[in-house]
Design a protein around this motif. Structure first.
Motif, short mmCIF file in Angstrom:
data_model
loop_
_atom_site.label_atom_id
_atom_site.label_comp_id
_atom_site.label_asym_id
_atom_site.label_seq_id
_atom_site.Cartn_x
_atom_site.Cartn_y
_atom_site.Cartn_z
N GLY A 165 0.79 -1.22 0.00
CA GLY A 165 0.00 0.00 0.00
C GLY A 165 0.83 1.27 0.00
O GLY A 165 0.37 2.32 0.46
N PHE A 166 2.05 1.19 -0.51
CA PHE A 166 2.88 2.39 -0.58
C PHE A 166 2.19 3.42 -1.49
O PHE A 166 1.66 3.06 -2.53
CB PHE A 166 4.26 2.05 -1.15
CG PHE A 166 5.30 3.10 -0.88
CD1 PHE A 166 6.05 3.06 0.27
CD2 PHE A 166 5.50 4.15 -1.77
CE1 PHE A 166 7.01 4.04 0.55
CE2 PHE A 166 6.45 5.13 -1.51
CZ PHE A 166 7.20 5.07 -0.35
N PRO A 167 2.17 4.70 -1.07
CA PRO A 167 1.43 5.71 -1.84
C PRO A 167 1.82 5.73 -3.32
O PRO A 167 3.00 5.83 -3.66
CB PRO A 167 1.81 7.03 -1.16
CG PRO A 167 2.20 6.64 0.22
CD PRO A 167 2.83 5.28 0.11
N ALA A 168 0.83 5.63 -4.18
CA ALA A 168 1.09 5.61 -5.63
C ALA A 168 1.64 6.94 -6.12
O ALA A 168 2.32 7.01 -7.14
CB ALA A 168 -0.19 5.25 -6.38
N THR A 169 1.33 8.01 -5.38
CA THR A 169 1.78 9.34 -5.81
C THR A 169 3.24 9.61 -5.44
O THR A 169 3.80 10.61 -5.85
CB THR A 169 0.91 10.43 -5.16
OG1 THR A 169 0.98 10.28 -3.72
CG2 THR A 169 -0.53 10.32 -5.62
N ALA A 170 3.84 8.72 -4.64
CA ALA A 170 5.23 8.94 -4.21
C ALA A 170 6.17 8.83 -5.40
O ALA A 170 6.17 7.83 -6.12
CB ALA A 170 5.60 7.92 -3.14
N LEU A 188 3.99 14.04 -1.84
CA LEU A 188 3.06 13.49 -0.86
C LEU A 188 2.40 14.58 -0.04
O LEU A 188 2.96 15.67 0.14
CB LEU A 188 3.80 12.53 0.09
CG LEU A 188 4.50 11.33 -0.56
CD1 LEU A 188 5.40 10.66 0.45
CD2 LEU A 188 3.48 10.35 -1.09
N GLU A 189 1.21 14.27 0.46
CA GLU A 189 0.57 15.14 1.44
C GLU A 189 1.19 14.83 2.81
O GLU A 189 1.77 13.76 3.02
CB GLU A 189 -0.94 14.90 1.49
CG GLU A 189 -1.65 15.19 0.18
CD GLU A 189 -1.56 16.67 -0.21
OE1 GLU A 189 -1.48 17.52 0.70
OE2 GLU A 189 -1.56 16.97 -1.42
N GLU A 190 1.05 15.76 3.76
CA GLU A 190 1.71 15.60 5.05
C GLU A 190 1.26 14.32 5.77
O GLU A 190 2.10 13.54 6.25
CB GLU A 190 1.44 16.81 5.95
CG GLU A 190 2.12 16.71 7.30
CD GLU A 190 1.90 17.94 8.16
OE1 GLU A 190 2.49 18.01 9.25
OE2 GLU A 190 1.14 18.84 7.73
#
Length: 528
Positions: free
Chosen positions: A477-482, A504-506
């Motif tokens: 589930g690592f952020p796709a936007t990273a 990323l968001e905070e």
């Protein structure tokens, strides 16, 4: 306030018990035999713990802060054993020796930068030779850099209940902030053999042959004291002679610590006396619970470390911003080129003089100074035109080349930074995609405000790339936007490559960082 700092202001009281009478008897016999009196040494502390019951059989100044010296390496190996247990490393995995590791002070194995050593041989070198270069190499190969590994060591210590311990390096080389207590080391001695019985056997290795040289274990009581199975010695001028041992005999099991001995000989004599006096005083039946980790203590330490790192990052970024602005305003300018806010705050660096066209005739207007703003070359004329609603070079600026080196780097004073986007899919890395040509900085790092995650810094770009790949592949589930990228930082003669995720968001960055830490990665968040 960190645990070790808090400990400086505490007072501990040792209540007299039956064990104190035995301790007095030991000291009386020591006097009669002409041996050193236990506790007379400056900075001396000791403890003997019954590992079967968890009860202290002897203690003296056991909560007072001391320097661990090379006993530090027990925690270094604790974290390495975790990597083996989780399958991230194998005993035949190669560990790379960096320039930083090779430059460590003796005692060391003496490998050169670029050489490798297997995990199996690395463990033996640390246990017997107490090799500082190999301990440093373990730290860098596990966490990316030694500082990040030391933070992992401290978090692990606090999670185990070693509340007065703080690590600054992986070897135990002198550092005023690298502190522990006899009590904490006894706890670590119990924990490492309970947690890793398969790998704990390394601590009884009598000698280690490598590259034609034989290295004998520094623990001279191995083979001399019945039932001793390890584990580690240590010495620096500030610490004195330290020793952490474990002895099993006729169903009894004790873990003992002596710190601050005047010489190795007197330290060993004191340890042998403590063992013989207390080994039969403990229980022969195991009733103590295994030493377990408290994740809340680890999280509290993580939060403190993260806050300190973020403050340092913000201070460094602000200092760089101020230095850049001062450099820009130091260039010769006419009155009309000195722009008011907010443009003045957007200046990054002056355009090199060689890029400014010369005036060819008296009729041709003078060229006004140009600057880099938003990644593009801009002049004061452009800004005047923009204020009036029409820029003479707006169309040209769309295809303008940023004022930067051809390799994509930007230079600010003595500090040079290069940013490289990285593909973090395993297939891409195997195919060499991680070594793509350096891109423009504003293409690698998102221009809009956001948050980044840094998981390490190393002196090798490929190792930084591998850290990024491993982080994404091992965390579900690592952020796709990273967006993964490496950032090359040049400080004098030292070159480091930061391994970072951006975009990323905070909240997302914070939660991802916590998940990475639970998976064994070093991690902190910072604002882009």
């Amino acid at each position: 306030m960190s645990g070790y700092a808090e400990a400086r202001g505490r007072h501990y009281f040792h209540h007299r018990s039956a064990s104190d009478d035995r301790n007095s008897a030991v000291r009386a016999r020591a006097n009669a035999n002409g041996d050193p009196v236990i506790g007379e040494h400056r900075g001396f502390s000791a403890i003997v713990v019954d590992a079967n019951s968890g009860r202290a059989l002897y203690s003296r100044s056991e909560h007072e802060l001391r320097h661990p010296a090379s006993v530090t390496k027990v925690m270094t190996l604790f974290l390495l054993f975790e990597q083996l247990e989780k399958g991230r490393l194998r005993l035949d995995s190669p560990l790379m020796i960096s320039q930083h590791a090779a430059a460590q002070a003796p005692s060391k194995l003496g490998l050169r930068p670029g050489q490798t050593i297997s995990v199996d041989n690395a463990i033996k070198a640390v246990v017997t030779k107490s090799a500082n270069d190999i301990a440093c190499a373990i730290a860098e190969n596990v966490a990316g850099d030694e500082h990040s590994f030391a933070q992992m060591m401290t978090r692990k210590a606090h999670a185990l209940g070693m509340r007065n311990t703080n690590y600054e390096n992986a070897s135990g080389l002198p550092d005023p902030n690298q502190v522990t207590t006899a009590y904490d080391l006894a706890l670590l001695g119990r924990a490492i053999q309970e947690r890793f019985p398969r790998y704990y056997r390394y601590f009884s290795t009598p000698s280690f042959a490598y590259n034609g040289a034989l290295h004998r274990n520094h623990n001279h009581l191995l083979g001399q004291v019945e039932g001793m199975d390890g584990i580690k010695t240590g010495y620096t001028r500030a610490s004195g002679f330290n020793l952490l041992t474990s002895v099993r005999r006729r169903g009894h099991h004790i873990v003992a610590v002596v710190m601050g001995g005047k010489t190795a000989y007197t330290r060993d004599r004191i340890m042998a006396g403590l063992i013989e006096e207390n080994i039969d005083g403990g229980s022969s039946v195991r009733t103590a619970a295994a030493v377990s980790e408290d994740p809340r203590a680890a999280e509290a330490q993580e939060q403190l470390a993260q806050e300190r790192t973020q403050r340092a990052e913000r201070a460094a970024e602000r200092a760089q911003q101020i230095a850049t602005e001062r450099l820009a305003y130091a260039e010769p300018q006419d009155d009309s080129a000195a722009e008011p806010e907010p443009f003045g705050r957007q200046l990054n660096a002056p355009v090199p003089a060689a890029t400014i066209p010369r005036q060819e005739s008296a009729e041709r207007p003078a060229v006004r100074p140009a600057f880099v703003s938003g990644g593009q070359k801009r002049t004061a004329d452009d800004l005047d035109a923009e204020r009036k609603g029409a820029s003479p070079s707006a169309k040209a600026r769309a295809g303008a080349t940023p004022v930067a080196a051809r390799d994509g780097s930007t230079t600010n004073g003595a500090r040079k930074i290069e940013i490289t986007p990285v593909s973090t899919t395993p297939s891409a890395v195997r195919g060499g995609a991680a070594k793509t040509q350096l891109a423009k900085a504003d293409a690698a790092r998102p221009g809009r405000p956001g948050w980044m995650i840094q998981i390490g810094a190393t002196d090798d770009q490929e190792k930084a790339n591998q850290l990024l790949v491993r982080a994404r592949s091992q965390l579900q589930g690592f952020p796709a936007t990273a967006k993964a990228f490496t950032e090359k930082v040049q400080r004098g003669t030292e070159t480091l490559y930061r391994a970072r995720f951006a975009g990323l968001e905070e909240d997302t960055a914070q939660s991802a960082c916590k998940a990475l830490k639970r998976s064994g990665f070093s991690c902190f968040t910072t604002k882009n």
